[in-house]
Scaffold this motif. Structure first.
Motif, PDB file in Angstrom:
ATOM      1  N   LEU A  48      -0.355  -5.775  -4.812  1.00  0.00           N
ATOM      2  CA  LEU A  48      -0.585  -4.186  -4.353  1.00  0.00           C
ATOM      3  C   LEU A  48       0.191  -3.374  -5.254  1.00  0.00           C
ATOM      4  O   LEU A  48      -0.285  -2.231  -5.745  1.00  0.00           O
ATOM      5  CB  LEU A  48      -0.495  -3.992  -3.023  1.00  0.00           C
TER       6      LEU A  48
ATOM      7  N   GLY B 171      -1.751  -3.079  -8.230  1.00  0.00           N
ATOM      8  CA  GLY B 171      -2.881  -2.443  -8.035  1.00  0.00           C
ATOM      9  C   GLY B 171      -2.444  -0.849  -8.049  1.00  0.00           C
ATOM     10  O   GLY B 171      -3.475  -0.038  -8.520  1.00  0.00           O
ATOM     11  N   GLY B 172      -1.274  -0.458  -7.516  1.00  0.00           N
ATOM     12  CA  GLY B 172      -0.953   0.938  -7.602  1.00  0.00           C
ATOM     13  C   GLY B 172      -0.815   1.373  -9.122  1.00  0.00           C
ATOM     14  O   GLY B 172      -0.996   2.615  -9.669  1.00  0.00           O
TER      15      GLY B 172
ATOM     16  N   ILE C  83       0.751  -1.387  -0.117  1.00  0.00           N
ATOM     17  CA  ILE C  83      -0.071   0.051  -0.108  1.00  0.00           C
ATOM     18  C   ILE C  83       0.864   1.363   0.021  1.00  0.00           C
ATOM     19  O   ILE C  83       0.718   2.172  -0.863  1.00  0.00           O
ATOM     20  CB  ILE C  83      -1.133   0.027   1.217  1.00  0.00           C
TER      21      ILE C  83
ATOM     22  N   THR D 121      -4.039   2.973 -10.339  1.00  0.00           N
ATOM     23  CA  THR D 121      -4.284   4.570 -10.055  1.00  0.00           C
ATOM     24  C   THR D 121      -3.100   5.248 -11.005  1.00  0.00           C
ATOM     25  O   THR D 121      -3.515   6.375 -11.576  1.00  0.00           O
ATOM     26  CB  THR D 121      -3.805   4.729  -8.637  1.00  0.00           C
TER      27      THR D 121
ATOM     28  N   ILE E  87       1.086   2.403  -3.839  1.00  0.00           N
ATOM     29  CA  ILE E  87      -0.137   2.957  -3.948  1.00  0.00           C
ATOM     30  C   ILE E  87       0.113   4.614  -3.619  1.00  0.00           C
ATOM     31  O   ILE E  87       0.177   5.455  -4.322  1.00  0.00           O
ATOM     32  CB  ILE E  87      -1.406   2.440  -3.437  1.00  0.00           C
TER      33      ILE E  87
END
Length: 376
Positions: free
Chosen positions: A152, A155-156, A27, A159, A31
């Motif tokens: 993650l 996942g970043g 995270i 964005t 992110i």
């Protein structure tokens, strides 16, 4: 005030317990930090207008602060630097001592800008401690898998892709940009250039490539396939040849170290995803800007052009290092000592960077530590 502090501590401890160590690292690193950097350094040109802001961007100050937080976190989670040092083999201790000596001695006694060099030397030491901290946090018994961390990071990229689309789809009028020209190669959110962007996405893509090639068939879900496709497409889109080469080398090393070839189905799926990513990247190339292309016709004119000017940069760096071969010219000295038409933050060559920064003393030590790490 005391009740407020206790309430904050309680909520913070609850938040820490809610996610695993690997998830928290994913995270923060994957992110929060890229988004934060994108908001702090918005630009459509190769440098920020305020010199100290640009210098903080070149030093990647927000990420250095993040590394310090992770180091403190690892210390609270039981990382004992003294015990780790005492447990090292004697050759690694000697090489580490010479490396630290080279890093700081060159900056103190040889650099034309000692304050800058010392700052970069301290950041180098922070990088090393950060690497040890990540190693400590992810090898603790409570950490069962690196998968959440890599997921993650991917996942970043979702964005980051959205921010990139926004920057390219809704640019300001060129008249509002200092100089009156939008430099698309520097329009990436939070990154110094499109090449730095590609090095980030390429590292993430390599992680997913490893999961595809070495993971259990039953453990691979559509998310892994989708995130590999996205990260590979973003890497090819950036035109960062070094990142693509690194992905290939990583795959070869992983398969060799694992001593087992992936199944035919795995190779086929990975090849199809890679081909699809290349196609998507080609379709989405921006504004016919050659900066984003892996190759252009002009690349084949000379060997230097083929290497992106690196042969000239390497020659100039080597020549400059010869003026101070033992200790070098200080950390970061490429930026102010080597000029082939424009300044470079580093020579795009690890050996030459070690030599010009820390001389033979630091370079031999750094290479010894790298060799020992690869051997293990």
């Amino acid at each position: 005030m005391e009740n407020l502090a206790q309430n904050f501590t309680t909520k913070w401890n609850f938040a820490l317990a809610r996610f695993s160590t690997a998830e928290w690292l994913g995270i923060w690193i994957g992110i929060i930090m890229p988004v934060f950097s994108a908001l702090v350094y918005p630009t459509y040109m190769h440098s920020m207008q305020t010199p100290w802001v640009e210098w903080s961007r070149l030093l990647e100050a927000p990420f250095v602060l993040c590394e310090i937080v992770v180091i403190l976190w690892a210390s609270r989670r039981g990382m004992d630097s003294t015990r780790m040092w005492l447990s090292l083999p004697i050759d690694i201790k000697i090489a580490s001592a010479f490396l630290i000596f080279g890093v700081f001695a060159s900056s103190l006694f040889a650099s034309d800008y000692p304050v800058r060099s010392i700052t970069i030397s301290i950041i180098t030491a922070i990088h090393l401690l950060f690497a040890l901290s990540i190693f400590h946090l992810l090898r603790r018994p409570a950490v069962q898998s690196y998968r959440p961390f890599i997921m993650l990071l991917g996942g970043g990229l979702i964005t980051l892709a959205a921010l990139t689309f926004w920057r390219f789809a809704l640019p300001p009028p060129a008249s509002m940009v200092p100089g009156g020209v939008i430099e698309w190669g520097s329009a990436l959110p939070g990154f110094i250039s499109v090449r730095h962007f590609g090095s980030w996405t390429g590292a993430v893509a390599a992680g997913f490539l490893a999961m595809l090639l070495l993971g259990e068939e039953k453990s691979r879900g559509s998310w892994i396939h989708g995130l590999y496709f996205l990260s590979a497409a973003m890497t090819v889109w950036s035109g960062t040849r070094a990142a693509i080469l690194a992905m290939v080398v990583t795959a070869v090393i992983l398969v060799t170290a694992n001593r087992k070839l992936p199944t035919i189905r795995t190779i086929g799926v990975t090849a199809m995803l890679t081909g699809g990513a290349m196609t998507a990247a080609w379709v989405l190339l921006p504004y016919d800007d050659p900066t984003f292309r892996l190759f252009t016709s002009s690349d084949a004119v000379t060997a230097s052009a083929m290497s992106g000017g690196r042969l000239d940069l390497w020659a100039a760096t080597f020549q400059k290092w010869q003026t101070a071969p033992v200790l070098g010219l200080g950390s970061g000295s490429t930026f102010w000592e080597v000029y082939i038409g424009w300044p470079h933050t580093q020579p795009h060559n690890a050996l030459l960077q070690f030599l010009i920064s820390w001389g033979i003393v630091g370079a031999v030590s750094a290479l010894w530590l790298l060799g020992r790490a690869l051997a293990n």
